[in-house]
Design an enzyme around this catalytic site. Structure first.
Site, PDB file in Angstrom:
ATOM      1  CG  HIS A  99      -9.356  27.082  46.359  1.00  0.00           C
ATOM      2  ND1 HIS A  99     -10.032  28.286  46.449  1.00  0.00           N
ATOM      3  CD2 HIS A  99     -10.268  26.130  46.690  1.00  0.00           C
ATOM      4  CE1 HIS A  99     -11.281  28.053  46.821  1.00  0.00           C
ATOM      5  NE2 HIS A  99     -11.443  26.747  46.967  1.00  0.00           N
ATOM      6  CD  GLU A 100     -10.043  22.417  45.482  1.00  0.00           C
ATOM      7  OE1 GLU A 100     -10.403  21.698  46.438  1.00  0.00           O
ATOM      8  OE2 GLU A 100     -10.797  23.237  44.933  1.00  0.00           O
ATOM      9  CG  HIS A 149     -10.882  23.533  50.561  1.00  0.00           C
ATOM     10  ND1 HIS A 149     -11.543  24.404  51.396  1.00  0.00           N
ATOM     11  CD2 HIS A 149     -11.200  23.901  49.288  1.00  0.00           C
ATOM     12  CE1 HIS A 149     -12.216  25.271  50.659  1.00  0.00           C
ATOM     13  NE2 HIS A 149     -12.024  24.990  49.378  1.00  0.00           N
TER      14      HIS A 149
END
Length: 230
Positions: free
Chosen positions: A32-33, A36
């Site tokens: 997820h990170e 980003h």
């Protein structure tokens, strides 16, 4: 009350499922990170790259408090990736893409995990396993992994700070509304605390998201079963 019973009483999941849950969170939060950071860097903002966040190394994305809360309360966070939208050529459009990349990565993990599990079952790979405990462990892992990733996809789209849904909302509302929107930011932590401590409130907040995540898992599993002709 012994230690095992105490832990069982405060954890979101039974103690024997905790290792699978933690492995799932490490993978889900890291991807997820990373998503980003990757898209922010791709669009011209080097902030995350300079901080070493464009990586799949879980250690740089780990947040202790956020993980503890997720284990206990069912919601939490990893270390947020810093993004400077001023570095984007199209700040609002690229900001939306960077924000939604995280939740979409969890959706992708859930879909791929479901596909792998269905393929293992349909190709007979699980039939050769005679150890019941190993078979149960595989079942638990895939169910937790897939449902949790679908849950994180839905949860992160909630339009409350600091979740991705709020960042997306910031980038799509008219600029004249940003001031009013930002006035609610300091209330967000209180909202999450109330959800955590008020008895029964999770039945109307977190639990419906889990049920929706389960439904997504079952729907994708049925879709893949149809594709395999089962």
């Amino acid at each position: 009350m012994d230690v095992v019973n105490f832990l069982d009483s405060i954890l979101r999941y039974p103690l024997e499922q905790l290792p699978f849950y933690l492995i799932t969170l490490v993978i889900a939060f890291t991807v997820h990170e990373f998503s980003h950071a990757y898209f922010a860097n791709k669009f011209g903002d080097p902030t995350a790259k300079l901080l070493g966040r464009v990586t799949l190394n879980p250690a740089v994305h780990f947040d202790l408090l956020g993980t503890i809360l997720l284990v206990i309360a069912g919601f939490g966070w990893a270390r947020p990736v810093p993004v400077n939208r001023d570095n984007f050529s199209k700040p609002r459009l690229m900001g939306v893409i960077v924000s939604i990349a995280g939740p979409l990565s969890n959706l992708l993990l859930g879909v791929v995990g479901t596909l792998i599990y269905v393929m293992l079952a349909q190709l007979g790979a699980l039939d050769s396993i005679t150890n019941d405990k190993l078979l149960e462990a595989i079942f638990l892992f895939f169910n937790l992994f897939n449902i949790m990733n679908f849950f994180l996809f839905l949860f992160n789209l909630i339009p409350l700070p600091p979740l991705d849904g709020y960042r997306i909302l910031e980038d799509i509302v008219p600029r004249r509304m940003l001031g009013k929107l930002q006035q609610i930011e300091h209330w967000s932590f209180l909202i999450f605390v109330l959800i955590l401590i008020i008895p029964g409130l999770q039945n109307y907040t977190i639990n419906p998201l889990y049920r929706a995540a389960q439904a997504m898992y079952y729907q994708f599993a049925e879709l893949f079963l149809m594709l395999f002709g089962a």
